[in-house]
Design a protein around this motif. Structure first.
Motif, mmCIF file in Angstrom:
data_model
loop_
_atom_site.group_PDB
_atom_site.id
_atom_site.type_symbol
_atom_site.label_atom_id
_atom_site.label_comp_id
_atom_site.label_asym_id
_atom_site.label_seq_id
_atom_site.Cartn_x
_atom_site.Cartn_y
_atom_site.Cartn_z
ATOM 1 N N GLY A 1 1.022 -18.629 13.256
ATOM 2 C CA GLY A 1 1.610 -17.307 13.035
ATOM 3 C C GLY A 1 0.689 -16.412 12.232
ATOM 4 N N PHE A 2 0.024 -16.996 11.233
ATOM 5 C CA PHE A 2 -0.891 -16.220 10.405
ATOM 6 C C PHE A 2 -2.097 -15.751 11.205
ATOM 7 N N GLN A 3 -2.650 -16.640 12.033
ATOM 8 C CA GLN A 3 -3.849 -16.311 12.798
ATOM 9 C C GLN A 3 -3.592 -15.228 13.844
ATOM 10 N N GLU A 4 -2.331 -15.100 14.281
ATOM 11 C CA GLU A 4 -1.995 -14.075 15.270
ATOM 12 C C GLU A 4 -2.196 -12.667 14.716
ATOM 13 N N VAL A 5 -1.974 -12.505 13.423
ATOM 14 C CA VAL A 5 -2.055 -11.161 12.824
ATOM 15 C C VAL A 5 -3.208 -11.025 11.832
ATOM 16 N N GLU A 6 -3.996 -12.079 11.659
ATOM 17 C CA GLU A 6 -5.035 -12.083 10.637
ATOM 18 C C GLU A 6 -6.016 -10.925 10.802
ATOM 19 N N GLY A 7 -6.350 -10.600 12.045
ATOM 20 C CA GLY A 7 -7.319 -9.536 12.280
ATOM 21 C C GLY A 7 -6.836 -8.164 11.870
ATOM 22 N N GLU A 8 -5.520 -7.987 11.750
ATOM 23 C CA GLU A 8 -4.959 -6.690 11.379
ATOM 24 C C GLU A 8 -4.705 -6.563 9.879
ATOM 25 N N LEU A 9 -4.927 -7.649 9.149
ATOM 26 C CA LEU A 9 -4.644 -7.642 7.713
ATOM 27 C C LEU A 9 -5.818 -7.074 6.922
ATOM 28 N N PRO A 10 -5.564 -6.600 5.692
ATOM 29 C CA PRO A 10 -6.664 -6.108 4.849
ATOM 30 C C PRO A 10 -7.690 -7.209 4.609
ATOM 31 N N GLY A 11 -8.962 -6.820 4.526
ATOM 32 C CA GLY A 11 -10.023 -7.769 4.282
ATOM 33 C C GLY A 11 -10.420 -7.809 2.818
ATOM 34 N N ALA A 12 -11.423 -8.643 2.528
ATOM 35 C CA ALA A 12 -11.897 -8.777 1.143
ATOM 36 C C ALA A 12 -12.425 -7.449 0.614
ATOM 37 N N GLU A 13 -13.081 -6.674 1.485
ATOM 38 C CA GLU A 13 -13.618 -5.378 1.065
ATOM 39 C C GLU A 13 -12.494 -4.414 0.708
ATOM 40 N N ASP A 14 -11.388 -4.471 1.461
ATOM 41 C CA ASP A 14 -10.244 -3.609 1.161
ATOM 42 C C ASP A 14 -9.646 -3.951 -0.201
ATOM 43 N N LEU A 15 -9.532 -5.249 -0.472
ATOM 44 C CA LEU A 15 -8.940 -5.679 -1.736
ATOM 45 C C LEU A 15 -9.845 -5.319 -2.912
ATOM 46 N N ALA A 16 -11.154 -5.529 -2.750
ATOM 47 C CA ALA A 16 -12.091 -5.160 -3.818
ATOM 48 C C ALA A 16 -12.060 -3.653 -4.048
ATOM 49 N N GLY A 17 -11.955 -2.878 -2.969
ATOM 50 C CA GLY A 17 -11.873 -1.427 -3.097
ATOM 51 C C GLY A 17 -10.619 -1.000 -3.834
ATOM 52 N N ALA A 18 -9.505 -1.686 -3.570
ATOM 53 C CA ALA A 18 -8.254 -1.367 -4.261
ATOM 54 C C ALA A 18 -8.364 -1.681 -5.745
ATOM 55 N N ALA A 19 -9.040 -2.786 -6.077
ATOM 56 C CA ALA A 19 -9.238 -3.145 -7.485
ATOM 57 C C ALA A 19 -10.107 -2.101 -8.187
ATOM 58 N N ARG A 20 -11.172 -1.665 -7.505
ATOM 59 C CA ARG A 20 -12.038 -0.641 -8.100
ATOM 60 C C ARG A 20 -11.285 0.676 -8.269
ATOM 61 N N ALA A 21 -10.339 0.938 -7.369
ATOM 62 C CA ALA A 21 -9.535 2.164 -7.482
ATOM 63 C C ALA A 21 -8.690 2.132 -8.755
ATOM 64 N N LEU A 22 -8.115 0.986 -9.080
ATOM 65 C CA LEU A 22 -7.326 0.882 -10.315
ATOM 66 C C LEU A 22 -8.209 1.110 -11.534
ATOM 67 N N MET A 23 -9.427 0.579 -11.505
ATOM 68 C CA MET A 23 -10.347 0.786 -12.628
ATOM 69 C C MET A 23 -10.765 2.247 -12.731
ATOM 70 N N ARG A 24 -10.890 2.910 -11.588
ATOM 71 C CA ARG A 24 -11.245 4.327 -11.581
ATOM 72 C C ARG A 24 -10.121 5.153 -12.225
#
Length: 486
Positions: free
Chosen positions: A69-92
């Motif tokens: 079930g996870f692999q069916e939608v994995e490609g549409e989920l946020p990636g590591a770059e998205d998560l790192a970008g969100a973390a940097r946004a909080l620091m900003r």
């Protein structure tokens, strides 16, 4: 058992904790990802927390069903770059608005100066977990940014201490990991005694970890010798913070002297197009000349433009020499719309031409650029006009950008103002209004007072449409003045 039966058992006993967390975050019907903490939690939950549950020991009886079930939608989920970008946004946001990390972890947007009121009060607070705080701190830690990593890791350690012994399956980190990273961050920042204390606490939980044992010996030796570690270069708050909060009075005249020159009026600019419905002009600043035109577009027009641009949005780029590339100092997505794409855009172009009195026919103006500033979206101080003849702007062979029209297509709950740095003023987001300014003086020289930046969006979803007009074709519409310095 069938796949359906496996899924049924998952819902009965494996995922209730995970679902409770999701439900708690969205229990308020008014809660939305306009709240940056909630947006970060959503991205992290989809990228890290869910896989941790799927591949956890608790999922052993349902491994195949869960992973399929996870692999069916994995490609549409946020990636590591998205998560790192969100973390940097909080620091900003932490930097620009001087927010308390402890307050952010509790879902509050409270400035570090406790006497100040919250900058934004969401209807539902999105509390960050120890694992959430650890991830934000680790993003900074991995780049050697100990200025940011230490307070976030401190918060993670404090929260992990409170919940030690009750580890959640969705957590990707632990108290030990937080202590390990925080100790080394303090060592690199020059605080060896605190690094030693944290390392000893780590060994209380993992006494056999030889790497940390060696670190403890090293820290003790340094302290005995009376030495301190060379403080690592830390990432300071960005330029926009210093310019917004620093002493700017030297760059502009006193505010009270400028005030009488400001005004509000109905303008037709001599155009029949505006005769029956004059533009509602608010002169925001006399030098540089910046005007805000209220109700410049309608709600339906704004939604149409956003809808047209939505499918074509891509990460915004900036000029770098003769090339264009992505940059951390501009976080947004943009798309370009030709005037012929829709009657709404055609009408908007005519309105801009009437308002400015300038020629917008190709190649005298660029296509309409639609920009979406998401989580912590911002643009650090810059000029709209080119400051080098090597700029890609000159490929249009229509000269420099003489003027800017920026239309606010949405409202925001907090943040997102357009700050003119040297002129020492800012313009908040006013939905459906158009902001206009001249980038060049009548002599053709760039106006240094137009240095501006887009403050990070603290809460909300900011959309703007930019129209950049070039100097060729405007020779008789905005002629040179008699004074060469004008």
């Amino acid at each position: 058992a069938t796949t359906q039966e496996h899924h049924s058992r998952c819902h009965q006993w494996l995922l209730p904790r995970f679902y409770e967390k999701v439900q708690a975050l969205h229990q308020d019907p008014e809660a939305s990802v306009d709240n940056p903490l909630l947006a970060f939690s959503l991205i992290k939950r989809l990228h890290s927390d869910w896989p941790n549950v799927v591949y956890s020991e608790e999922a052993i009886e349902n491994t195949q069903a869960l992973q399929e079930g996870f692999q069916e939608v994995e490609g549409e989920l946020p990636g590591a770059e998205d998560l790192a970008g969100a973390a940097r946004a909080l620091m900003r946001l932490q930097d620009i608005y001087g927010l308390s990390v402890e307050g952010m972890a509790k879902g509050s947007f409270q400035p570090a100066a406790s006497s100040c009121p919250p900058l934004y009060s969401p209807g539902h607070r999105a509390v960050l977990s120890a694992d959430d705080c650890f991830h934000v701190g680790k993003v900074a830690y991995d780049t050697g940014d100990f200025y940011h990593s230490i307070p976030w890791l401190e918060e993670a350690v404090g929260l992990f201490r409170l919940s030690h012994g009750s580890r959640n399956p969705e957590d990707g980190s632990s108290l030990e990991a937080a202590l390990d990273h925080l100790a080394f961050a303090y060592y690199r920042a020059g605080n060896i005694s605190h690094a030693l204390s944290l390392s000893k606490e780590f060994l209380h939980y993992e006494p056999s970890n030889q790497r940390v044992v060696r670190n403890v010996a090293k820290y003790q030796e340094l302290l005995e010798l009376g030495q301190t570690a060379k403080a690592a270069a830390t990432t300071s708050p960005p330029l926009l913070l210093h310019l917004l909060l620093g002493p700017l009075s030297a760059f502009s005249q006193p505010y009270l002297e400028r005030l009488p020159r400001l005004s509000c009026s109905y303008e037709t600019n001599g155009s029949p197009y505006l005769l029956l419905q004059p533009a509602k002009k608010e002169l925001v600043q006399a030098q540089p000349h910046v005007a805000l035109y209220h109700d410049f577009i309608s709600d339906s027009e704004a939604e149409t433009i956003k809808g047209l641009a939505g499918p074509w949005l891509q990460r915004s780029v900036v000029a770098s020499g003769e090339q264009q590339q992505e940059a951390e100092y501009r976080i947004s997505k943009s798309a370009w719309l030709k005037a012929t794409v829709d009657p709404v855009v055609v009408s908007l172009e005519k309105r801009i031409a009437a308002l400015t009195g300038l020629d917008l026919r190709p190649p005298y103006a660029e296509h309409l650029q639609v920009v979406n500033y998401g989580l912590g979206g911002h643009y650090e101080p810059h000029f709209d006009h080119a400051t080098s003849m090597k700029s890609p702007l000159y490929r249009m062979k229509s000269g420099n950008r003489i003027a800017t029209v920026m239309i606010y297509l949405s409202s925001v709950q907090a943040g997102g103002s357009t700050a003119f740095i040297y002129a020492n003023f800012s313009v908040p987001v006013v939905k459906n209004a158009a902001l206009f300014w001249w980038n060049l003086r009548r002599s053709g020289a760039g106006d240094g007072d137009t240095l501006h930046g887009s403050c990070p969006v603290l809460a909300g979803d900011k959309w703007v449409a930019n129209k950049w007009i070039h100097e060729h074709g405007q020779e008789f519409r905005r002629p040179c003045g008699a004074d060469p310095s004008d």
